[in-house]
Write a protein that holds these residues in place. Sequence first.
Motif, mmCIF file in Angstrom:
data_model
loop_
_atom_site.group_PDB
_atom_site.id
_atom_site.type_symbol
_atom_site.label_atom_id
_atom_site.label_comp_id
_atom_site.label_asym_id
_atom_site.label_seq_id
_atom_site.Cartn_x
_atom_site.Cartn_y
_atom_site.Cartn_z
ATOM 1 N N UNK A 14 50.076 42.625 50.133
ATOM 2 C CA UNK A 14 50.956 41.451 50.126
ATOM 3 C C UNK A 14 50.374 40.279 49.344
ATOM 4 N N UNK A 15 49.038 40.193 49.264
ATOM 5 C CA UNK A 15 48.380 39.096 48.549
ATOM 6 C C UNK A 15 47.450 39.681 47.499
ATOM 7 N N UNK A 16 47.587 39.191 46.267
ATOM 8 C CA UNK A 16 46.776 39.665 45.133
ATOM 9 C C UNK A 16 46.215 38.451 44.389
ATOM 10 N N UNK A 17 45.108 38.676 43.708
ATOM 11 C CA UNK A 17 44.479 37.609 42.916
ATOM 12 C C UNK A 17 43.897 38.170 41.625
ATOM 13 N N UNK A 18 43.535 37.227 40.746
ATOM 14 C CA UNK A 18 42.878 37.561 39.485
ATOM 15 C C UNK A 18 41.836 36.497 39.201
ATOM 16 N N UNK A 19 40.668 36.918 38.737
ATOM 17 C CA UNK A 19 39.610 36.004 38.323
ATOM 18 C C UNK A 19 39.158 36.427 36.935
ATOM 19 N N UNK A 20 38.960 35.459 36.070
ATOM 20 C CA UNK A 20 38.533 35.754 34.705
ATOM 21 C C UNK A 20 37.307 34.922 34.363
ATOM 22 N N UNK A 21 36.761 35.247 33.208
ATOM 23 C CA UNK A 21 35.631 34.464 32.733
ATOM 24 C C UNK A 21 34.318 34.902 33.333
ATOM 25 N N UNK A 22 33.320 34.038 33.207
ATOM 26 C CA UNK A 22 31.988 34.425 33.672
ATOM 27 C C UNK A 22 31.888 34.475 35.196
ATOM 28 N N UNK A 44 29.524 40.449 51.098
ATOM 29 C CA UNK A 44 29.164 40.216 49.705
ATOM 30 C C UNK A 44 30.271 39.408 49.001
ATOM 31 N N UNK A 45 29.868 38.303 48.367
ATOM 32 C CA UNK A 45 30.793 37.415 47.665
ATOM 33 C C UNK A 45 30.438 37.364 46.190
ATOM 34 N N UNK A 46 31.431 37.123 45.346
ATOM 35 C CA UNK A 46 31.231 36.858 43.922
ATOM 36 C C UNK A 46 31.915 35.549 43.574
ATOM 37 N N UNK A 47 31.227 34.678 42.837
ATOM 38 C CA UNK A 47 31.732 33.339 42.538
ATOM 39 C C UNK A 47 32.252 33.211 41.116
ATOM 40 N N UNK A 48 33.394 32.534 40.993
ATOM 41 C CA UNK A 48 34.022 32.226 39.711
ATOM 42 C C UNK A 48 34.363 30.746 39.675
ATOM 43 N N UNK A 49 34.478 30.186 38.472
ATOM 44 C CA UNK A 49 34.990 28.825 38.362
ATOM 45 C C UNK A 49 36.413 28.822 38.908
ATOM 46 N N UNK A 50 36.753 27.827 39.696
ATOM 47 C CA UNK A 50 38.082 27.742 40.299
ATOM 48 C C UNK A 50 39.183 27.767 39.237
ATOM 49 N N UNK A 51 38.935 27.163 38.102
ATOM 50 C CA UNK A 51 39.947 27.129 37.037
ATOM 51 C C UNK A 51 40.246 28.516 36.466
ATOM 52 N N UNK A 52 39.362 29.483 36.745
ATOM 53 C CA UNK A 52 39.548 30.856 36.256
ATOM 54 C C UNK A 52 40.065 31.795 37.340
ATOM 55 N N UNK A 53 40.536 31.238 38.438
ATOM 56 C CA UNK A 53 41.034 32.031 39.554
ATOM 57 C C UNK A 53 42.504 31.691 39.789
ATOM 58 N N UNK A 54 43.310 32.727 40.106
ATOM 59 C CA UNK A 54 44.707 32.454 40.463
ATOM 60 C C UNK A 54 45.233 33.551 41.382
ATOM 61 N N UNK A 90 30.728 22.095 39.577
ATOM 62 C CA UNK A 90 32.135 22.375 39.346
ATOM 63 C C UNK A 90 32.711 23.253 40.456
ATOM 64 N N UNK A 91 34.002 23.108 40.673
ATOM 65 C CA UNK A 91 34.677 23.852 41.742
ATOM 66 C C UNK A 91 34.597 25.356 41.485
ATOM 67 N N UNK A 92 34.322 26.102 42.543
ATOM 68 C CA UNK A 92 34.211 27.559 42.461
ATOM 69 C C UNK A 92 35.054 28.210 43.540
ATOM 70 N N UNK A 93 35.403 29.459 43.309
ATOM 71 C CA UNK A 93 36.077 30.291 44.297
ATOM 72 C C UNK A 93 35.252 31.556 44.440
ATOM 73 N N UNK A 94 34.894 31.877 45.681
ATOM 74 C CA UNK A 94 34.179 33.119 45.972
ATOM 75 C C UNK A 94 35.190 34.156 46.435
ATOM 76 N N UNK A 95 35.109 35.347 45.865
ATOM 77 C CA UNK A 95 35.985 36.435 46.295
ATOM 78 C C UNK A 95 35.132 37.470 47.031
ATOM 79 N N UNK A 96 35.701 38.064 48.067
ATOM 80 C CA UNK A 96 35.015 39.134 48.782
ATOM 81 C C UNK A 96 34.922 40.339 47.837
#
Length: 150
Positions: A14-22, A44-54, A90-96
Amino acid sequence: MTEARYEGGCLCGAVRYEATGPVRQAGWCHCRLCQRAVGAPAVPWGSFFLENFRWTKGTPALHHSTPKAERSFCPQCGSSLTFRYLTTEPAEMDVALASLDDPEALHPQWHIWTMSSPSWVHFDDGLKAYQDNGPERMTDPDLPSPLGPR
């Protein structure tokens, strides 16, 4: 050159995401908040710049686990998906990492908050382990790359 793209989502789809960049960093967190949020001894988490997450499908539910952080999860199946400090610049988003479609794409580089690990948890993966938040992980030259084999 093609920009790296990582896609993932919850158990029910039901919920999907995409992260790009470094990928900023990736690692295991053993803190009590993560343990309680997912019902496991470490996450385990992986961090991306928030601007590269949607978010690409659905709308996750949000929980402010502390005044400085929020977690997202699927409102249908309850899967934990992301963690974000609201005060980090800078703002980051961690994804599981296990919520990625390809969980082999990123590998943890370290263990943090191991002082919260139950005595029955043992990681023998050779990664650095810290009882607290650890050193500045972005600049430590001894940490392995978070990028998995391609």
